[in-house]
Design a protein around this motif. Structure first.
Motif, PDB file in Angstrom:
ATOM      1  N   PRO A   1     -50.083 -23.371 -94.207  1.00 43.98           N
ATOM      2  CA  PRO A   1     -50.798 -24.488 -94.480  1.00 43.98           C
ATOM      3  C   PRO A   1     -52.348 -24.495 -94.716  1.00 43.98           C
ATOM      4  O   PRO A   1     -52.802 -25.362 -95.211  1.00 43.98           O
ATOM      5  N   ARG A   2     -52.847 -23.769 -93.725  1.00 37.05           N
ATOM      6  CA  ARG A   2     -54.299 -23.724 -93.911  1.00 37.05           C
ATOM      7  C   ARG A   2     -55.054 -23.144 -95.338  1.00 37.05           C
ATOM      8  O   ARG A   2     -55.662 -23.785 -95.687  1.00 37.05           O
ATOM      9  N   LEU A   3     -54.376 -22.037 -95.637  1.00 38.92           N
ATOM     10  CA  LEU A   3     -54.661 -21.370 -96.978  1.00 38.92           C
ATOM     11  C   LEU A   3     -54.268 -22.443 -98.041  1.00 38.92           C
ATOM     12  O   LEU A   3     -55.052 -22.699 -98.949  1.00 38.92           O
ATOM     13  N   ARG A   4     -53.175 -23.221 -98.033  1.00 38.25           N
ATOM     14  CA  ARG A   4     -52.705 -23.860 -99.094  1.00 38.25           C
ATOM     15  C   ARG A   4     -53.530 -24.934 -99.343  1.00 38.25           C
ATOM     16  O   ARG A   4     -54.116 -25.519-100.128  1.00 38.25           O
ATOM     17  N   MET A   5     -53.989 -25.585 -97.801  1.00 39.58           N
ATOM     18  CA  MET A   5     -54.892 -26.998 -98.035  1.00 39.58           C
ATOM     19  C   MET A   5     -56.179 -26.386 -98.388  1.00 39.58           C
ATOM     20  O   MET A   5     -56.936 -27.170 -99.182  1.00 39.58           O
ATOM     21  N   THR A   6     -56.687 -25.257 -98.163  1.00 44.05           N
ATOM     22  CA  THR A   6     -58.142 -24.783 -98.490  1.00 44.05           C
ATOM     23  C   THR A   6     -58.070 -24.751-100.030  1.00 44.05           C
ATOM     24  O   THR A   6     -58.900 -25.226-100.691  1.00 44.05           O
TER      25      THR A   6
ATOM     26  N   VAL B   1     -64.464 -19.702 -94.977  1.00 45.52           N
ATOM     27  CA  VAL B   1     -64.666 -20.432 -93.534  1.00 45.52           C
ATOM     28  C   VAL B   1     -63.326 -20.611 -93.038  1.00 45.52           C
ATOM     29  O   VAL B   1     -62.797 -20.604 -91.857  1.00 45.52           O
ATOM     30  N   THR B   2     -62.110 -20.737 -94.034  1.00 42.31           N
ATOM     31  CA  THR B   2     -60.701 -20.835 -93.445  1.00 42.31           C
ATOM     32  C   THR B   2     -60.430 -19.481 -92.766  1.00 42.31           C
ATOM     33  O   THR B   2     -59.621 -19.300 -91.920  1.00 42.31           O
ATOM     34  N   ALA B   3     -60.908 -18.369 -93.512  1.00 41.87           N
ATOM     35  CA  ALA B   3     -60.436 -16.808 -92.819  1.00 41.87           C
ATOM     36  C   ALA B   3     -60.956 -17.006 -91.409  1.00 41.87           C
ATOM     37  O   ALA B   3     -60.240 -16.145 -90.577  1.00 41.87           O
ATOM     38  N   ALA B   4     -62.114 -17.597 -90.998  1.00 45.10           N
ATOM     39  CA  ALA B   4     -62.280 -17.485 -89.542  1.00 45.10           C
ATOM     40  C   ALA B   4     -61.425 -18.362 -88.484  1.00 45.10           C
ATOM     41  O   ALA B   4     -61.224 -18.262 -87.492  1.00 45.10           O
ATOM     42  N   ARG B   5     -60.469 -19.042 -89.205  1.00 44.09           N
ATOM     43  CA  ARG B   5     -59.397 -19.757 -88.555  1.00 44.09           C
ATOM     44  C   ARG B   5     -57.960 -19.399 -88.667  1.00 44.09           C
ATOM     45  O   ARG B   5     -57.020 -20.071 -88.366  1.00 44.09           O
ATOM     46  N   ASP B   6     -57.908 -18.342 -89.779  1.00 42.88           N
ATOM     47  CA  ASP B   6     -56.522 -18.305 -90.235  1.00 42.88           C
ATOM     48  C   ASP B   6     -56.372 -16.809 -90.702  1.00 42.88           C
ATOM     49  O   ASP B   6     -57.225 -16.219 -91.575  1.00 42.88           O
TER      50      ASP B   6
ATOM     51  N   GLU C   1     -59.698 -30.256 -84.915  1.00 42.78           N
ATOM     52  CA  GLU C   1     -59.971 -28.950 -85.671  1.00 42.78           C
ATOM     53  C   GLU C   1     -60.226 -29.176 -86.989  1.00 42.78           C
ATOM     54  O   GLU C   1     -61.026 -28.456 -87.454  1.00 42.78           O
ATOM     55  N   LEU C   2     -59.517 -30.284 -87.622  1.00 45.15           N
ATOM     56  CA  LEU C   2     -59.703 -30.646 -88.915  1.00 45.15           C
ATOM     57  C   LEU C   2     -61.345 -30.900 -89.182  1.00 45.15           C
ATOM     58  O   LEU C   2     -62.070 -30.526 -90.215  1.00 45.15           O
ATOM     59  N   ARG C   3     -61.772 -31.827 -88.237  1.00 46.36           N
ATOM     60  CA  ARG C   3     -63.116 -32.476 -88.204  1.00 46.36           C
ATOM     61  C   ARG C   3     -63.985 -30.988 -88.287  1.00 46.36           C
ATOM     62  O   ARG C   3     -64.923 -30.884 -89.358  1.00 46.36           O
ATOM     63  N   ASP C   4     -64.022 -30.080 -87.432  1.00 43.15           N
ATOM     64  CA  ASP C   4     -64.928 -28.839 -87.314  1.00 43.15           C
ATOM     65  C   ASP C   4     -64.605 -28.046 -88.734  1.00 43.15           C
ATOM     66  O   ASP C   4     -65.687 -27.540 -89.055  1.00 43.15           O
ATOM     67  N   TRP C   5     -63.280 -28.102 -89.165  1.00 43.96           N
ATOM     68  CA  TRP C   5     -63.166 -27.186 -90.556  1.00 43.96           C
ATOM     69  C   TRP C   5     -63.989 -27.605 -91.387  1.00 43.96           C
ATOM     70  O   TRP C   5     -64.654 -27.014 -92.248  1.00 43.96           O
ATOM     71  N   LEU C   6     -63.902 -29.117 -91.632  1.00 46.06           N
ATOM     72  CA  LEU C   6     -64.638 -29.924 -92.896  1.00 46.06           C
ATOM     73  C   LEU C   6     -66.197 -29.580 -92.508  1.00 46.06           C
ATOM     74  O   LEU C   6     -66.719 -29.493 -93.665  1.00 46.06           O
TER      75      LEU C   6
ATOM     76  N   ASP D   1     -67.884 -27.068 -91.179  1.00 43.76           N
ATOM     77  CA  ASP D   1     -67.952 -25.660 -91.827  1.00 43.76           C
ATOM     78  C   ASP D   1     -67.940 -25.603 -93.019  1.00 43.76           C
ATOM     79  O   ASP D   1     -68.835 -24.696 -93.774  1.00 43.76           O
ATOM     80  N   GLN D   2     -67.243 -26.323 -93.881  1.00 39.80           N
ATOM     81  CA  GLN D   2     -66.900 -26.187 -95.339  1.00 39.80           C
ATOM     82  C   GLN D   2     -68.371 -26.700 -95.841  1.00 39.80           C
ATOM     83  O   GLN D   2     -68.767 -26.286 -96.899  1.00 39.80           O
ATOM     84  N   PHE D   3     -68.588 -28.083 -94.967  1.00 39.45           N
ATOM     85  CA  PHE D   3     -70.033 -28.472 -95.625  1.00 39.45           C
ATOM     86  C   PHE D   3     -71.135 -27.587 -95.784  1.00 39.45           C
ATOM     87  O   PHE D   3     -71.626 -27.362 -96.565  1.00 39.45           O
ATOM     88  N   VAL D   4     -71.216 -26.827 -94.595  1.00 43.05           N
ATOM     89  CA  VAL D   4     -72.395 -25.895 -94.502  1.00 43.05           C
ATOM     90  C   VAL D   4     -72.158 -24.953 -95.386  1.00 43.05           C
ATOM     91  O   VAL D   4     -73.185 -24.309 -96.018  1.00 43.05           O
ATOM     92  N   ALA D   5     -70.895 -24.295 -95.560  1.00 42.84           N
ATOM     93  CA  ALA D   5     -70.708 -23.162 -96.487  1.00 42.84           C
ATOM     94  C   ALA D   5     -70.911 -23.632 -98.086  1.00 42.84           C
ATOM     95  O   ALA D   5     -71.517 -22.755 -98.786  1.00 42.84           O
TER      96      ALA D   5
END
Lengths: 219, 219
Positions: free
Chosen positions: A152-157, A198-203, B183-188, B190-194
């Motif tokens: 799900p995380r990779l797909r969502m990204t 960013v996702t790689a750090a979580r998945d 988790e989704l919040r922090d991921w988003l 981090d994506q913003f920064v990226a």
């Protein structure tokens, strides 16, 4: 071209050829005008045929023609994603993006009217066609990454990046196609790498994939 | 509640209070069902009033009520973005995202039906309301960044990220609200920064801004 001049021509076309000709005429009109600004008379005139002939092929009228033209544009978009499975990963992504941006450039007004929503021609069917293209784009990318079984995380990204690319295309059209398409392409590729990182750090799955292609393998 | 039981109550409400009551009833129905699955009878029943009373306040019927409820939801969403202009930048973004995700959680089906498009209730007016919220979100972010005068690249980056957040919200609803909202919040974030970092490599204004807040100033 007048309907009179075209009449002999249509006798020579097969049903499929005629349908294709009407669709092409419709697609080129819908590409540069909002659906509400295209009439069946316009389509008939552009194809050099009579209005009744258009109705014979598209008895549902403009809405049916619009949906058929959209389906045809969706097929063309899917072809943008076709890319040989060889060579550096980011170079493949850059080439697919280049074709996609050329498509956006060519179908500017129609692309924009379609994706902005709220058009009179928008229905659950047109939405389904557009969603089908988005899904196809995601599957292409995951398949190139060798991750058809993506979690799900990779797909969502990947899906988020595709949406961001769409948003970029619309803004690009609004901004008079600035920055130039090749700059936009490279910027979007870099964003892809950035959000995957960013996702790689979580998945773990994403981390493994990212290791498999160098971030600067584009050239 | 039956219409009979409610009749005495509505005599005590002012016009504005009654309108608010009907809107709240409509909003809570539209939050959890697609617009086509909500009838005026449902709204009348939920508010404990008669159907003619609903029509008296909303003579345009369901479409008018839907658009008014949407306008009210848009105001609530705009309030999610209100954040004091103090403390670390990414902590502010995280708090605004947290409120946004709580809104998405609370209005799940309606949020999803609205943003997926192709609904019978979608018009150029509903699209304009949704676009207004997107624009407000972008202006809030740029203003917090001290970049109300943002150039096209920074502006495009922020708008792309907002679209990606929307896409994430829809996928999140599809996935049974996984991963958990924090988790989704922090991921988003981090994506913003990226994505800002990617733009910073191409745009001096973005580079200067990015230097002004540490990427890990969230806590």
């Amino acid at each position: 071209m007048t309907p009179q001049a075209a009449t002999p021509a249509y006798r020579r076309l097969s049903v499929e050829e005629r349908r294709r000709q009407l669709l092409d005429a419709a697609l080129s009109l819908f590409a540069h005008r909002a659906p509400e600004d295209v009439s069946l008379d316009d389509v008939a005139e552009a194809a050099g045929v009579s209005r009744p002939l258009v109705y014979r092929y598209f008895p549902g009228g403009k809405q049916q023609l619009y949906e058929a033209a959209l389906g045809s544009a969706a097929d063309a978009l899917r072809q943008c994603f076709d890319e040989p499975r060889q060579g550096p990963m980011l170079a493949r992504l850059a080439r697919a993006l280049e074709r996609y941006l050329a498509f956006v450039d060519e179908h500017d007004t129609g692309f924009s009217a379609l994706l902005r929503g709220g058009s009179v021609a928008e229905t659950s069917r047109t939405t389904a066609i557009v969603d089908g293209v988005r899904r196809a784009a995601a599957e292409h990318i995951l398949s190139h990454l060798g991750a058809a079984d993506a979690g799900p995380r990779l797909r969502m990204t990947v899906r988020m990046w595709i949406t961001a690319v769409e948003a970029a295309s619309l803004i690009w059209l609004d901004e008079g196609k600035q920055p130039p398409a090749d700059e936009l392409r490279d910027w979007l590729v870099d964003q892809f790498v950035a959000v995957l990182s960013v996702t790689a750090a979580r998945d773990e799955q994403t981390a493994a994939l990212l290791g498999a292609f160098a971030p600067d393998d584009r050239d």
